[in-house]
Write an enzyme that holds these catalytic residues in place. Structure first.
Site, PDB file in Angstrom:
ATOM      1  N   PHE A 140       0.856  -1.194   0.000  1.00 54.02           N
ATOM      2  CA  PHE A 140       0.000   0.000   0.000  1.00 54.02           C
ATOM      3  C   PHE A 140       0.887   1.237   0.000  1.00 54.02           C
ATOM      4  O   PHE A 140       1.650   1.468   0.931  1.00 54.02           O
ATOM      5  CB  PHE A 140      -0.955   0.062   1.200  1.00 54.02           C
ATOM      6  CG  PHE A 140      -1.867   1.259   1.107  1.00 54.02           C
ATOM      7  CD1 PHE A 140      -3.025   1.205   0.345  1.00 54.02           C
ATOM      8  CD2 PHE A 140      -1.537   2.462   1.711  1.00 54.02           C
ATOM      9  CE1 PHE A 140      -3.841   2.326   0.195  1.00 54.02           C
ATOM     10  CE2 PHE A 140      -2.344   3.590   1.563  1.00 54.02           C
ATOM     11  CZ  PHE A 140      -3.501   3.514   0.816  1.00 54.02           C
ATOM     12  N   ASP A 225       9.173   3.091   2.047  1.00 53.71           N
ATOM     13  CA  ASP A 225       7.987   3.861   2.406  1.00 53.71           C
ATOM     14  C   ASP A 225       7.736   3.635   3.892  1.00 53.71           C
ATOM     15  O   ASP A 225       7.233   2.594   4.296  1.00 53.71           O
ATOM     16  CB  ASP A 225       6.799   3.396   1.553  1.00 53.71           C
ATOM     17  CG  ASP A 225       5.505   4.137   1.914  1.00 53.71           C
ATOM     18  OD1 ASP A 225       5.476   4.831   2.948  1.00 53.71           O
ATOM     19  OD2 ASP A 225       4.522   4.009   1.153  1.00 53.71           O
ATOM     20  N   LYS A 254       2.222  11.130   7.251  1.00 50.87           N
ATOM     21  CA  LYS A 254       1.380  10.873   8.417  1.00 50.87           C
ATOM     22  C   LYS A 254       1.821  11.625   9.680  1.00 50.87           C
ATOM     23  O   LYS A 254       1.563  12.808   9.781  1.00 50.87           O
ATOM     24  CB  LYS A 254       1.256   9.369   8.635  1.00 50.87           C
ATOM     25  CG  LYS A 254       0.446   8.746   7.483  1.00 50.87           C
ATOM     26  CD  LYS A 254      -0.177   7.423   7.767  1.00 50.87           C
ATOM     27  CE  LYS A 254      -1.203   7.089   6.689  1.00 50.87           C
ATOM     28  NZ  LYS A 254      -0.934   5.905   5.920  1.00 50.87           N
TER      29      LYS A 254
HETATM   30  C1  LIG Z   1      -1.098   6.037   4.387  1.00 50.93           C
HETATM   31  C2  LIG Z   1       0.007   5.525   3.552  1.00 50.93           C
HETATM   32  C3  LIG Z   1       0.320   6.108   2.307  1.00 50.93           C
HETATM   33  C4  LIG Z   1      -0.504   7.200   1.694  1.00 50.93           C
HETATM   34  O1  LIG Z   1      -0.550   8.360   2.445  1.00 50.93           O
HETATM   35  P1  LIG Z   1      -1.707   9.445   2.158  1.00 50.93           P
HETATM   36  O2  LIG Z   1      -1.354  10.594   3.043  1.00 50.93           O
HETATM   37  O3  LIG Z   1      -3.009   8.796   2.523  1.00 50.93           O
HETATM   38  O4  LIG Z   1      -1.638   9.776   0.714  1.00 50.93           O
HETATM   39  C5  LIG Z   1       1.405   5.611   1.616  1.00 50.93           C
HETATM   40  N1  LIG Z   1       2.136   4.602   2.105  1.00 50.93           N
HETATM   41  C6  LIG Z   1       1.875   4.008   3.283  1.00 50.93           C
HETATM   42  C7  LIG Z   1       2.754   2.904   3.781  1.00 50.93           C
HETATM   43  C8  LIG Z   1       0.790   4.434   4.042  1.00 50.93           C
HETATM   44  O5  LIG Z   1       0.489   3.833   5.194  1.00 50.93           O
END
Ligand SMILES: *Cc1c(COP(=O)(O)O)cnc(C)c1O
Length: 394
Positions: A140, A225, A254
């Site tokens: 994700f 990520d 985040k």
């Molecule tokens: C939440 C998340 C995203 C996307 O972030 P947004 O601010 O919702 O665009 C990307 N990668 C990971 C691992 C995430 O948990």
């Protein structure tokens, strides 16, 4: 207005791209939230780790208020006096040389993908338009067209094609699969150190270290990520520290916004970041003074209050106690720090709804996994309170 009428108005005017639990939050503090009718709940989802410092963190609010009274937004055509301090802070905190600020996580991921491609063409000398980026199944990374192009979740893609080419999906947790997939056009490998949305999937020990070795040997960028796993959530500032490695590119979001503003960054070396020239990439709100103030305060709070250490100790305790719950429905309890998944033999949504009615907010991820990821400011007593609720239903 009652909880019910808020939900009715929401459903009639808002796109139905979410299926929230039937709770309407109208106030919050620390790990606690209150609904529109005054009922109190504990938040064990923390906006998917965007609230590591807790709801309405006093220190961050104070700093953001000070900034609100000075300047909030400038054009990136001009300098502002908060962004440099934020860039310096986030680089020093993470040990990288340069940062590129964006807003949401998906934007930072897109930025990293663009950077990797450009690095491939200009530094690695990959044939024009042939760059390939390797990603993991069950990933994700966000919801833009390019990012869902390499999702393996059917629903995320259904109806949204045509997709962006240039990505190769391999099995998560298998470093040899990455090695096999690398070819002369491979510019980067992008993975999550722990797959959060994918169901709190922790790869085998040594995976990241192996991937680091393989990418280095093949002149391929390792991009992690850590939008969900980073910033103290897993008991270290970054989840990659568990394997004593360092990626070439780190993506944060985040909790970097301290629960107030969307703030994300891509971090890397001076040499890799230098592929971006003026005009190549940008964002109206990226690097704005208000977000920068939130970002600085968010990082300062994590450091000063040793949130990583807290997450480590309380996470160990929480996991141990969850494992002690004897239930035929619990198949697995796994976690690192305060990123915890409880895998069930039945649909997790049902449990999330029961817990919600009893005052504990959490959410299923991937149908069978209940995710517990409270703000890192949670106390042991508060965890015991939550355990009491959880034990009732298993
Ligand atoms: C939440 C998340 C995203 C996307 O972030 P947004 O601010 O919702 O665009 C990307 N990668 C990971 C691992 C995430 O948990």
């Amino acid at each position: 207005m009652s909880n019910k009428s808020h939900i009715r108005v929401n459903d009639s005017y808002g796109a139905h791209n979410y299926h929230p639990l039937p709770i309407v939050i109208s106030k919050a503090k620390g790990v606690w939230v209150w609904d529109a009718e005054g009922k109190k709940y504990m938040d064990m989802l923390s906006a998917y780790s965007a609230l590591n410092q807790g709801h309405r963190n006093e220190y961050i609010i104070k700093k953001v208020k000070e900034q609100l009274n000075r300047v909030t937004l400038t054009s990136r055509a001009f300098h502002n006096d908060k962004l440099p301090l934020f860039l310096k802070k986030v680089c020093e905190f993470s040990g990288f040389q340069m940062a590129l600020p964006m807003n949401t996580g998906a934007e930072a991921v897109e930025t990293a993908l663009k950077m990797a491609r450009k690095w491939g063409y200009y530094k690695k000398k990959v044939e024009p338009r042939k760059a390939q980026i390797i990603v993991a199944a069950n990933n994700f990374h966000g919801r833009t067209i390019s990012i869902i192009s390499f999702s393996t979740e059917d629903q995320y893609r259904d109806g949204f094609g045509p997709f962006t080419p240039g990505f190769k999906v391999v099995k998560y947790g298998d470093s040899q699969a990455i090695k096999k997939a690398i070819n002369k056009n491979t510019v980067a490998v992008m993975i999550e150190p722990i797959q959060g949305e994918g169901g709190i999937i922790i790869p085998p020990k040594g995976y990241l270290r192996e991937v680091r070795k393989i990418t280095r040997e093949n002149k391929v960028l390792l991009m992690l990520d850590e939008i969900q796993t980073g910033l103290a959530r897993t008991g270290k500032n970054f989840a990659y520290e568990w394997e004593n490695i360092k990626p070439d590119v780190l993506i944060l979001g985040k909790a970097l916004g301290g629960g107030i503003m969307p703030v994300s960054v891509v971090l890397s070396s001076r040499s890799i970041m230098s592929v971006f020239k003026p005009g190549d990439h940008g964002s109206t709100f990226g690097g704005n003074p208000l977000g920068s103030a939130a970002g600085i305060a968010a990082l300062e709070y994590i450091e000063k209050n040793k949130l990583a250490q807290r997450a480590l100790e309380l996470g160990d305790y929480f996991v141990r106690e969850l494992r002690n719950i004897k239930s035929e429905h619990i198949k697995d309890v796994r976690g690192r720090g305060l990123l915890i998944g409880v895998e069930l033999d039945t649909k997790a949504r049902e449990y999330a709804e029961k817990l919600m009615k009893d005052g504990l907010l959490c959410k299923e991820t991937h149908d069978y996994v209940l995710r517990f990821a409270p703000p890192l400011v949670i106390t042991k007593e508060e965890i015991d309170w939550a355990l009491g609720k959880i034990r009732k239903f298993f």
